[in-house]
Motif scaffolding. Structure first.
Motif, mmCIF file in Angstrom:
data_model
loop_
_atom_site.group_PDB
_atom_site.id
_atom_site.type_symbol
_atom_site.label_atom_id
_atom_site.label_comp_id
_atom_site.label_asym_id
_atom_site.label_seq_id
_atom_site.Cartn_x
_atom_site.Cartn_y
_atom_site.Cartn_z
ATOM 1 N N TRP A 74 44.807 -58.881 37.812
ATOM 2 C CA TRP A 74 43.071 -58.624 37.993
ATOM 3 C C TRP A 74 42.334 -59.510 38.823
ATOM 4 O O TRP A 74 42.965 -60.325 39.370
ATOM 5 C CB TRP A 74 42.260 -58.728 36.619
ATOM 6 N N GLU A 118 37.635 -58.827 45.350
ATOM 7 C CA GLU A 118 36.902 -58.138 45.305
ATOM 8 C C GLU A 118 35.786 -58.359 46.112
ATOM 9 O O GLU A 118 34.835 -59.090 46.118
ATOM 10 C CB GLU A 118 36.417 -56.957 44.177
ATOM 11 N N ARG A 133 35.819 -50.915 29.113
ATOM 12 C CA ARG A 133 36.361 -51.359 30.808
ATOM 13 C C ARG A 133 37.104 -49.205 30.523
ATOM 14 O O ARG A 133 37.864 -49.074 29.767
ATOM 15 C CB ARG A 133 37.268 -51.814 30.989
ATOM 16 N N TRP A 143 41.662 -49.284 40.514
ATOM 17 C CA TRP A 143 39.755 -49.928 40.288
ATOM 18 C C TRP A 143 39.513 -49.387 38.816
ATOM 19 O O TRP A 143 40.035 -48.400 38.588
ATOM 20 C CB TRP A 143 38.438 -48.710 40.746
ATOM 21 N N CYS A 192 39.062 -54.939 48.254
ATOM 22 C CA CYS A 192 40.278 -55.093 47.714
ATOM 23 C C CYS A 192 41.276 -56.293 47.879
ATOM 24 O O CYS A 192 41.717 -55.065 48.602
ATOM 25 C CB CYS A 192 40.562 -54.696 45.915
ATOM 26 N N GLN A 198 38.074 -61.206 40.286
ATOM 27 C CA GLN A 198 37.120 -60.911 39.154
ATOM 28 C C GLN A 198 35.812 -59.758 39.524
ATOM 29 O O GLN A 198 35.067 -60.592 38.053
ATOM 30 C CB GLN A 198 36.096 -62.779 39.731
ATOM 31 N N GLY A 199 36.058 -59.096 39.831
ATOM 32 C CA GLY A 199 34.917 -58.089 40.286
ATOM 33 C C GLY A 199 33.643 -58.098 40.968
ATOM 34 O O GLY A 199 33.693 -59.268 41.700
ATOM 35 N N TYR A 236 36.230 -53.685 38.797
ATOM 36 C CA TYR A 236 37.587 -54.402 38.962
ATOM 37 C C TYR A 236 38.464 -53.755 39.673
ATOM 38 O O TYR A 236 38.954 -53.083 39.108
ATOM 39 C CB TYR A 236 38.086 -54.792 37.802
#
Length: 120
Positions: A110, A6, A45, A36, A22, A112-113, A94
């Motif tokens: 996923w 991201e 989350r 997202w 992303c 890493q944010g 994320y």
């Protein structure tokens, strides 16, 4: 190696805009739903938006009309355009990939944010 990365987060004033990206490496996003998600400190989350391989989209009620998700399969990239940002949108965002559509299940891959902070 399968990766989602991201980018595009940052500090923005209330009412401002950001576009998150992303990018996938090691696999093609064409056949995946991309979602997202975000997580604020001390909170669970939550799903924000997702887009299917065919372009069908879904949004959380809290972001409808303000956020837009899109994908560019040629660039192996999914975007989240965020407008009219509010302090409550502050979170780590994320992106994730799944073979299934929706926001209510566990995704397979996923990133890493990226941090989004909305503050004056």
């Amino acid at each position: 190696q399968l990766q989602l990365v991201e980018s595009g987060g940052g500090l923005v004033q209330p009412g401002g805009s950001l576009r998150l990206s992303c990018v996938a490496s090691g696999f093609t996003l064409d056949y995946y739903t991309i979602g997202w998600f975000r997580q604020a400190p001390g909170k669970e989350r939550e799903g924000v938006s997702c887009i299917s391989s065919g372009g069908t989209t879904n949004y959380a009620d809290s972001v409808k009309g303000r956020f837009t998700i899109s994908r560019d399969n040629a660039k192996n990239t999914v975007y989240l355009q965020m407008n009219s940002l509010k302090p409550g949108d502050t979170a780590v965002y994320y992106c994730a990939a799944s073979r299934f559509f929706g926001l209510g299940h566990e995704y397979e891959y996923w990133g890493q944010g990226t941090q989004v902070t909305v503050s004056s």
